[in-house]
Design an enzyme around this catalytic site. Structure first.
Site, PDB file in Angstrom:
ATOM      1  N   ALA A 139       0.851  -1.196   0.000  1.00 48.33           N
ATOM      2  CA  ALA A 139       0.000   0.000   0.000  1.00 48.33           C
ATOM      3  C   ALA A 139       0.882   1.241   0.000  1.00 48.33           C
ATOM      4  CB  ALA A 139      -0.908   0.000   1.234  1.00 48.33           C
ATOM      5  N   VAL A 169       3.973  -1.485   3.604  1.00 43.11           N
ATOM      6  CA  VAL A 169       3.418  -0.144   3.450  1.00 43.11           C
ATOM      7  C   VAL A 169       4.544   0.804   3.054  1.00 43.11           C
ATOM      8  CG1 VAL A 169       2.343   1.790   4.644  1.00 43.11           C
ATOM      9  CG2 VAL A 169       1.533  -0.526   5.083  1.00 43.11           C
ATOM     10  N   LYS A 170       4.217   1.658   2.104  1.00 34.20           N
ATOM     11  CA  LYS A 170       5.200   2.661   1.679  1.00 34.20           C
ATOM     12  C   LYS A 170       4.701   4.028   2.110  1.00 34.20           C
ATOM     13  CE  LYS A 170       6.516   4.763  -2.669  1.00 34.20           C
ATOM     14  NZ  LYS A 170       6.780   4.519  -4.070  1.00 34.20           N
ATOM     15  N   THR A 171       5.603   4.813   2.683  1.00 40.19           N
ATOM     16  CA  THR A 171       5.186   6.141   3.104  1.00 40.19           C
ATOM     17  C   THR A 171       6.363   7.109   2.954  1.00 40.19           C
ATOM     18  OG1 THR A 171       3.956   7.314   4.816  1.00 40.19           O
ATOM     19  CG2 THR A 171       5.743   5.909   5.597  1.00 40.19           C
TER      20      THR A 171
END
Ligand code: 5RP
Length: 263
Positions: A139, A169-171
């Site tokens: 995501a 998760v990528k942020t």
């Protein structure tokens, strides 16, 4: 979690770390600087990428089959920089991802944006379908133009993505990044964001890993560098070899010097 799904996550993040090369920007930005000819950009970087994030169009046209690089297939899109960015749909099915031999699919979630619900629904749809085939979902916590990139907001977005079943998760990196990682029960990787001076980009990767990130999913700070190969090698030094920023930057500068044209 099925063995297949675990195996695919391990391919993307060997030993829990990854230098993922992001080259999916064209899906909403068109011919992004440095990526005008995707094949020319990607080919020399492939030996140094632990995984490659891109759309099926660029995979089919610009990467030869048989490359030993795990593919993270961009599976959401349908809008452009000219429109509301959060208005995305699922563009690529899990079945197609299996056909393309992908190791994961990527979908953007726009928490707090106009189409928050639809993008969280896109994530859920891919997770549900992914479970059937053992396909992990990454995501991307995309940030709307009006959103703050702070630990409170990014922590909220990352946690929601993990709760809905994302495997990775990528942020974005932010102050108090440790809080974002601690609140997210799956591995977190960081985007590089806009092009920075190389030393600053290495510092960003270093600080993120020091505060618990599993690595980077980096694009512009690699392919827009004055020497993309030297830069991805320097990023590897930080993420995979535990190099400090000075040492990694020295290796970048040395690589760059070697490739300067003779006068
Ligand atoms: C866009 C993306 C990009 O892949 C992402 O922004 C990573 O690239 P960069 O390091 O250039 O920010 O997911 O939604």
């Amino acid at each position: 979690m099925s063995w297949g799904l675990k195996d695919r996550v391990e391919r993307v993040m060997k030993g829990g770390r990854t230098v993922m090369l992001a080259v999916d920007h064209g899906y909403f930005q068109g011919p992004t600087t440095g990526l005008e000819n995707p094949r020319r950009t990607i080919t020399p970087l492939l030996p140094y990428a632990d995984s490659l994030m891109l759309t099926r169009g660029v995979l089919r046209t610009s990467v030869d089959p048989g490359q030993d690089v795990p593919i993270v297939l961009r599976a959401s899109g349908g809008t452009s920089i000219l429109k509301e960015l959060s208005d995305e749909v699922v563009t690529t099915s899990i079945e197609e991802a299996v056909r393309l031999n992908a190791s994961a699919v990527a979908v953007s979630v726009f928490v707090g944006s106009e189409h928050e619900k639809e993008t969280l629904s896109n994530l859920s749809e891919l997770v549900n379908e992914g479970e059937r085939y053992g396909m992990p979902v990454l995501a991307v916590t995309a940030v709307g133009r009006e959103m703050a990139r702070d630990a409170r907001y990014l922590g909220l977005a990352c946690r929601i993505a993990a709760e809905l079943g994302a495997s990775i998760v990528k942020t974005y990196y932010c102050a108090d990044f440790r809080k974002v990682v601690d609140g997210c029960p799956v591995p977190v990787v960081i985007a590089g964001g806009k092009k920075l001076p190389e030393r600053d980009a290495l510092q960003l990767a270093h600080d993120a890993v020091a505060e618990g990130a599993a690595g980077v999913d980096m694009g512009r700070n690699i392919f827009q560098s004055s020497d993309p190969v030297a830069m991805i090698r320097a990023v590897r030094g930080v993420v995979r070899e535990g190099k400090g920023v000075d040492e990694a930057y020295a290796s970048f500068a040395e690589g760059s010097a070697r490739t300067l044209p003779a006068r």
